[in-house]
Scaffold this active site. Structure first.
Site, short mmCIF file in Angstrom:
data_model
loop_
_atom_site.label_atom_id
_atom_site.label_comp_id
_atom_site.label_asym_id
_atom_site.label_seq_id
_atom_site.Cartn_x
_atom_site.Cartn_y
_atom_site.Cartn_z
N GLY A 245 0.83 -1.19 0.00
CA GLY A 245 0.00 0.00 0.00
C GLY A 245 0.87 1.25 0.00
O GLY A 245 2.02 1.22 -0.46
N SER A 246 0.32 2.31 0.54
CA SER A 246 0.99 3.61 0.44
C SER A 246 2.15 3.73 1.44
O SER A 246 2.17 3.06 2.47
CB SER A 246 -0.03 4.71 0.68
OG SER A 246 -0.57 4.57 1.98
N ILE A 249 1.13 4.66 5.12
CA ILE A 249 0.67 3.57 5.99
C ILE A 249 1.84 2.62 6.28
O ILE A 249 1.94 2.07 7.37
CB ILE A 249 -0.53 2.81 5.38
CG1 ILE A 249 -1.66 3.79 5.02
CG2 ILE A 249 -1.05 1.74 6.32
CD1 ILE A 249 -2.25 4.57 6.17
N GLY A 250 2.74 2.47 5.32
CA GLY A 250 3.93 1.66 5.56
C GLY A 250 4.72 2.19 6.76
O GLY A 250 5.17 1.43 7.62
N CYS A 303 1.76 0.78 -8.83
CA CYS A 303 2.95 1.17 -8.06
C CYS A 303 4.17 1.38 -8.95
O CYS A 303 4.96 2.28 -8.73
CB CYS A 303 3.25 0.13 -7.00
SG CYS A 303 3.45 -1.53 -7.68
N GLU A 403 4.24 10.59 -5.53
CA GLU A 403 3.44 9.57 -6.21
C GLU A 403 2.01 10.11 -6.35
O GLU A 403 1.33 10.34 -5.36
CB GLU A 403 3.42 8.27 -5.40
CG GLU A 403 2.68 7.18 -6.13
CD GLU A 403 2.52 5.89 -5.32
OE1 GLU A 403 2.15 5.95 -4.15
OE2 GLU A 403 2.76 4.82 -5.92
P1 NAD Z 1 -3.42 2.42 1.24
O1 NAD Z 1 -2.12 2.53 1.95
O2 NAD Z 1 -4.40 3.52 1.37
O3 NAD Z 1 -4.21 1.11 1.73
C1 NAD Z 1 -3.60 -0.17 1.66
C2 NAD Z 1 -4.25 -1.06 2.70
O4 NAD Z 1 -3.91 -0.57 3.99
C3 NAD Z 1 -5.78 -1.09 2.63
O5 NAD Z 1 -6.22 -2.40 2.93
C4 NAD Z 1 -6.17 -0.13 3.75
O6 NAD Z 1 -7.45 -0.37 4.30
C5 NAD Z 1 -5.08 -0.45 4.76
N1 NAD Z 1 -4.87 0.59 5.78
C6 NAD Z 1 -5.14 1.91 5.72
N2 NAD Z 1 -4.82 2.50 6.90
C7 NAD Z 1 -4.31 1.54 7.69
C8 NAD Z 1 -3.78 1.51 9.01
N3 NAD Z 1 -3.69 2.60 9.75
N4 NAD Z 1 -3.34 0.34 9.51
C9 NAD Z 1 -3.38 -0.78 8.77
N5 NAD Z 1 -3.88 -0.84 7.51
C10 NAD Z 1 -4.33 0.31 6.99
O7 NAD Z 1 -3.09 2.12 -0.29
P2 NAD Z 1 -4.07 1.87 -1.52
O8 NAD Z 1 -4.70 3.16 -1.95
O9 NAD Z 1 -4.97 0.71 -1.27
O10 NAD Z 1 -3.01 1.42 -2.62
C11 NAD Z 1 -2.22 2.33 -3.30
C12 NAD Z 1 -0.80 2.31 -2.80
O11 NAD Z 1 -0.29 1.00 -2.82
C13 NAD Z 1 0.12 3.13 -3.68
O12 NAD Z 1 1.01 3.87 -2.90
C14 NAD Z 1 0.86 2.07 -4.48
O13 NAD Z 1 2.09 2.48 -4.99
C15 NAD Z 1 0.98 0.98 -3.47
N6 NAD Z 1 1.20 -0.31 -4.12
C16 NAD Z 1 2.43 -0.87 -4.05
C17 NAD Z 1 2.69 -2.09 -4.69
C18 NAD Z 1 4.05 -2.74 -4.61
O14 NAD Z 1 4.14 -3.92 -4.91
N7 NAD Z 1 5.09 -2.04 -4.24
C19 NAD Z 1 1.66 -2.73 -5.39
C20 NAD Z 1 0.41 -2.12 -5.44
C21 NAD Z 1 0.18 -0.91 -4.80
#
Ligand code: NAD
Length: 503
Positions: A245-246, A249-250, A303, A403
């Site tokens: 994910g983003s 959040i990471g 991503c 991004e």
């Molecule tokens: P996001 O970070 O908003 O959400 C990802 C997940 O995290 C969702 O399930 C969300 O509900 C959960 N989340 C949100 N807040 C949280 C918290 N406080 N604690 C735990 N979990 C939480 O990302 P998104 O909009 O779903 O996806 C887009 C992002 O993902 C972009 O930044 C993209 O680059 C990245 N991405 C990376 C890869 C990779 O392999 N590197 C692949 C796909 C997407």
């Protein structure tokens, strides 16, 4: 004509309002639900359960019990291998249905759902691939360093209970990249799909149960990041968090992991460059590849898309002309229409964010050569933004550094190889890069100097057996292949003197 996905919703059917905990489907304890709105039409697609802290506790406890019981983690390798292969085949049999469910979730068109990288077939291959590791990854038996009759060995053991958290943009592949190695290693899982791609993942889970996974081995808690994700990443009985994910959040996950020193794997965002040299074999093809990745399919919500095109000044105009031509051919609309090749943005928040970046790009002096607007007409009730290309972008500007996660390409000119490498590395991210050149030595010379996890030379593809992940702030660890499997294991060292004299 007004766009609607309603007929598909009725024909596909949805698993609504259900969590999956300890082998049972059921609602959240407090009955909370979330209504998913379709990104292309704004229609209510269906309701799913929002797990509360108590549901997350139950799911983690079920995963812990299943892990301790050894019914999966300590089962015969042959059992695990056959469940994973059976599942891969079930996925392939249900590919059309899953592609349809994905179109209801995130509006990724069925045409793009067939492209290998994001397809059900790729997810199936990931399961087949990891089934192959079950009986092949072990530790080592080493000669004793201090000599003598002494046995020294290492073992790989499953890490324990894994919280797997998915984004919305490629649910099939990303489900597979986490669940397959975790199960192959013998872990148990609490899975949280994205609130914007839940229904397709719930169907994937049903098929995994059908394949023969024992109860409690995989548990599913649905709902948004807060409260569900937060409850998972702070849970003291979770051994590892595997997150895609983003970046924001990471970082939150790294903080939250400190309490119990959880193991963490992170696949985060990127601002990946394409380096287009004057000796590229075909400038038009390079432009089509770059613009296609940023505008077609996921509409730049990918991503690893090359959202910064660094282009040699000698071929700059040729590149821009071809890029505009490619952008003009992108089609939007009903994701079930095979002629539609791109998507809306996932929600209104993302729509506003992307439009905000476009305004920022203009304000910072970049030249808008195409797009830059929300699409209207029959698309007006969806979150559609057309292919957007900015030329003459300063690499230090906001649209070249952040991004955007939308169909926005920033084109930056360069004069020589050193400058191209400097610009490419001048970002906080390090997920991927594309090189376009006919010079083999240059291709490898530049590849060695780029601080990114994956490089495509005159092309790019996702493969189930290759490591994938980021340098710098694009992540921690790798998915895909042996390294992914190992990331769900702990190494244990065991030693023993073989004679009484050594004790
Ligand atoms: P996001 O970070 O908003 O959400 C990802 C997940 O995290 C969702 O399930 C969300 O509900 C959960 N989340 C949100 N807040 C949280 C918290 N406080 N604690 C735990 N979990 C939480 O990302 P998104 O909009 O779903 O996806 C887009 C992002 O993902 C972009 O930044 C993209 O680059 C990245 N991405 C990376 C890869 C990779 O392999 N590197 C692949 C796909 C997407």
């Amino acid at each position: 004509m007004t766009l609607t996905v309603q007929p598909h919703r009725e024909s596909l059917g949805l698993k609504t309002g259900q969590l999956y905990i300890d082998g049972q489907w059921g609602p959240a304890k407090d009955g909370a639900t979330w209504t998913h709105q379709h990104p292309a039409t704004g229609e209510a697609v269906g309701d799913f359960a929002v797990a509360g802290v108590a549901d997350v506790d139950s799911a983690v406890a079920a995963a812990r019990r299943a892990f301790e019981s050894g019914k999966w983690s300590n089962s015969r390798a042959g059992v695990r291998i056959s469940v994973l292969h059976r599942y891969a085949n079930l996925l392939r049999e249900h590919a059309d249905e899953l592609r349809g469910l994905q179109a209801l979730d995130n509006s990724v068109p069925v045409s793009f759902g067939s492209i290998y990288a994001t397809s059900v077939g790729a997810a199936a291959d990931v399961f087949d691939h990891h089934a192959g590791w079950v009986d092949k990854v072990g530790g080592q038996t080493l000669p004793p360093y201090q000599g003598g009759d002494h046995l020294a060995m290492s073992f790989r053991e499953p890490i324990g209970v894994v919280a797997a958290i998915l984004p919305w943009n490629a649910p099939f592949l990303l489900f597979a990249q986490k669940v397959a190695p975790a199960l192959a290693a013998g872990c148990t899982i609490v899975l949280k799909p994205s609130e914007y791609a839940t229904f397709s993942v719930l169907r994937m889970v049903e098929l995994l149960i059908e394949a023969g996974l024992p109860e409690g081995t995989l548990n599913v808690v649905t709902g948004p990041g807060d409260p569900v994700g937060e409850a998972l990443i702070t849970h003291p009985d979770v051994d590892k968090v595997s997150f895609t994910g983003s970046r924001a959040i990471g970082k939150r996950i790294v903080e939250a992991s400190a309490g119990t020193l959880k193991r963490v794997s992170l696949e985060l965002g990127g601002k990946s460059p394409a380096l287009v040299f004057a000796d590229a074999p075909n400038i038009g093809l390079a432009a089509a590849t770059v613009v296609g990745a940023v505008t077609m399919g996921l509409s730049g919500q990918a991503c690893v898309a090359n959202t910064r095109a660094l282009v040699h000044r000698d071929v700059y105009d040729e590149f821009l002309a071809a890029a505009q031509g490619m952008a003009a051919g992108v089609t939007y609309g009903d994701p079930f229409d095979p002629g539609v090749i791109s998507s809306p943005l996932i929600n209104e928040r993302q729509l506003e964010r992307v439009l905000g970046y476009i305004e920022r790009g203009k304000a910072e002096g970049a030249r808008l050569v195409t797009g830059g607007e929300r699409l209207g007409g029959e698309l007006a009730s969806g979150n559609f933004v057309g292919p957007t290309i900015f030329a003459d972008v300063e690499n230090s500007s906001t649209i070249a550094q952040e991004e955007i996660f939308g169909p926005v390409l920033a084109v930056v000119p360069f004069s020589d190889e050193d400058e191209a490498i400097r610009l490419a590395n001048d970002t906080e991210y390090g997920l991927g890069a594309g090189l376009f050149t006919s010079d083999v030595q240059r291709a490898f010379r530049v590849s060695r100097r780029l601080r990114v996890g994956t490089i495509g030379i005159n092309g790019f593809q996702i493969e189930p057996h290759l490591p994938f992940g980021g340098f710098k702030q694009s992540g921690l660890g790798r998915e895909g292949g042996q390294s992914a499997f190992e990331a769900y294991t702990e190494l244990k060292t065991v030693m023993m003197p073989l004679t009484d004299e050594m004790m």
